[in-house]
Design a protein around this motif. Sequence first.
Motif, PDB file in Angstrom:
ATOM      1  N   VAL A  70       0.838  -1.200   0.000  1.00 37.18           N
ATOM      2  CA  VAL A  70       0.000   0.000   0.000  1.00 37.18           C
ATOM      3  C   VAL A  70       0.874   1.251   0.000  1.00 37.18           C
ATOM      4  N   ASN A  71       1.936   1.237   0.797  1.00 37.81           N
ATOM      5  CA  ASN A  71       2.854   2.370   0.883  1.00 37.81           C
ATOM      6  C   ASN A  71       3.478   2.673  -0.479  1.00 37.81           C
ATOM      7  N   LEU A  72       4.022   1.654  -1.115  1.00 39.47           N
ATOM      8  CA  LEU A  72       4.676   1.848  -2.412  1.00 39.47           C
ATOM      9  C   LEU A  72       3.661   2.227  -3.491  1.00 39.47           C
ATOM     10  N   THR A  73       2.482   1.623  -3.416  1.00 41.55           N
ATOM     11  CA  THR A  73       1.436   1.935  -4.394  1.00 41.55           C
ATOM     12  C   THR A  73       1.014   3.387  -4.272  1.00 41.55           C
ATOM     13  N   ARG A  74       0.934   3.888  -3.044  1.00 46.22           N
ATOM     14  CA  ARG A  74       0.585   5.299  -2.850  1.00 46.22           C
ATOM     15  C   ARG A  74       1.645   6.204  -3.485  1.00 46.22           C
ATOM     16  N   GLY A  75       2.918   5.814  -3.362  1.00 46.85           N
ATOM     17  CA  GLY A  75       3.978   6.596  -3.997  1.00 46.85           C
ATOM     18  C   GLY A  75       3.822   6.634  -5.505  1.00 46.85           C
ATOM     19  N   VAL A  76       3.477   5.483  -6.092  1.00 48.69           N
ATOM     20  CA  VAL A  76       3.253   5.427  -7.539  1.00 48.69           C
ATOM     21  C   VAL A  76       2.068   6.317  -7.915  1.00 48.69           C
ATOM     22  N   GLY A  77       0.980   6.201  -7.155  1.00 48.34           N
ATOM     23  CA  GLY A  77      -0.208   6.982  -7.469  1.00 48.34           C
ATOM     24  C   GLY A  77       0.034   8.477  -7.399  1.00 48.34           C
ATOM     25  N   LEU A  78       0.688   8.920  -6.313  1.00 50.43           N
ATOM     26  CA  LEU A  78       0.957  10.346  -6.162  1.00 50.43           C
ATOM     27  C   LEU A  78       1.866  10.867  -7.264  1.00 50.43           C
ATOM     28  N   THR A  79       2.919  10.092  -7.562  1.00 48.77           N
ATOM     29  CA  THR A  79       3.880  10.513  -8.583  1.00 48.77           C
ATOM     30  C   THR A  79       3.243  10.577  -9.961  1.00 48.77           C
ATOM     31  N   MET A  80       2.488   9.537 -10.321  1.00 46.77           N
ATOM     32  CA  MET A  80       1.875   9.492 -11.646  1.00 46.77           C
ATOM     33  C   MET A  80       0.763  10.531 -11.792  1.00 46.77           C
ATOM     34  N   ALA A  81       0.034  10.797 -10.703  1.00 46.23           N
ATOM     35  CA  ALA A  81      -1.015  11.818 -10.782  1.00 46.23           C
ATOM     36  C   ALA A  81      -0.411  13.184 -11.062  1.00 46.23           C
ATOM     37  N   ARG A  82       0.657  13.506 -10.335  1.00 51.89           N
ATOM     38  CA  ARG A  82       1.297  14.808 -10.553  1.00 51.89           C
ATOM     39  C   ARG A  82       1.927  14.886 -11.941  1.00 51.89           C
ATOM     40  N   LEU A  83       2.578  13.790 -12.364  1.00 50.42           N
ATOM     41  CA  LEU A  83       3.197  13.774 -13.685  1.00 50.42           C
ATOM     42  C   LEU A  83       2.135  13.949 -14.771  1.00 50.42           C
ATOM     43  N   SER A  84       0.989  13.294 -14.623  1.00 48.73           N
ATOM     44  CA  SER A  84      -0.070  13.397 -15.627  1.00 48.73           C
ATOM     45  C   SER A  84      -0.612  14.816 -15.707  1.00 48.73           C
ATOM     46  N   ASP A  85      -0.880  15.423 -14.546  1.00 41.63           N
ATOM     47  CA  ASP A  85      -1.353  16.807 -14.551  1.00 41.63           C
ATOM     48  C   ASP A  85      -0.314  17.737 -15.167  1.00 41.63           C
TER      49      ASP A  85
END
Length: 311
Positions: A70-85
């Motif tokens: 969950v911890n690592l997945t949250r890092g992926v989600g946060l990073t990819m969300a910001r990168l996409s925006d």
Amino acid sequence: MPESADGVRYTASEVAERTGVTLEQAKKLWRALGFPEAGDEAFFTDSDLAALTTLTDILATGIIDFDLAVNLTRGVGLTMARLSDWEVSAMVHHLELLGRAADRPDLPGVAAAVTDEFNQRFEGLLTYAWRRHMSAALARLEASDADDVGTTQVTVGFADIVSFTALSNTLTQEKIGDLVELFESRCADVIAVQQGRVIKSLGDSVLFVNDDPIRAYDTAEGIINVIGRDPRMPDVRLGLATGSVVTRLGDVFGPPVNMAARLTAVARRNRIIIDETMAGLLPVDQFETRRLPARPVRGFGIVEPVAVRRN
């Protein structure tokens, strides 16, 4: 099960059943990726199922446990969300500059088409950059001599635009965006040249770290030169503090982080203020330091900031 026109096929319960985890675990992993839940109706696509299956397959190997997943997945989600925006806004700005979105007949459609074509080539760069940064992170871990894994001795720096709130009230939204983009990109360039790392940017400020206090000073001086000395740009203030920090979730925490932020608030325009620890590490034959009047600093009591410059 037939797939709907938009690709939706599965409910959360069906995803949990197919991936071999509980319903709550499936929802938790999905939320960690940064996506909303949708109740009991069909919401998930084959691609969604494949992504969650990848996570549960990793869990099945025993390499990591669920909490770490969950911890690592949250890092992926946060990073990819910001990168996409970041990518979409940059692409829209690019289209506007080219005049392809002047009348805005179908800006989302044009941006989506251009972005889709771009992403076919961009995905390989994402994988390369991740692997390269992973190698660098492991190298820093190997080079660290800290007794406690997860802590490291660094110099933390804050670069802050002077009077940003007042300045932003006088600019159009487009001008504010251009200013922030230029500020962040110039800071990032200087930090990279001095072998430091950008930890995060907050629009009007940038937090960075460097393993070498001299390079940290050179970073601060470089930022002043490319921003504060540019008549087209606002003034900046720099605060630097050296000490042990905890690295977690892509961020750094500890007294030096807080001290650097506090020092930035008392620095004069286009000046560098450092803490006593960093001052003691700078060679006296290269740097001139001067203690400033003691003052209360929130969280630290009475502190004597130190002004510094090269001889």
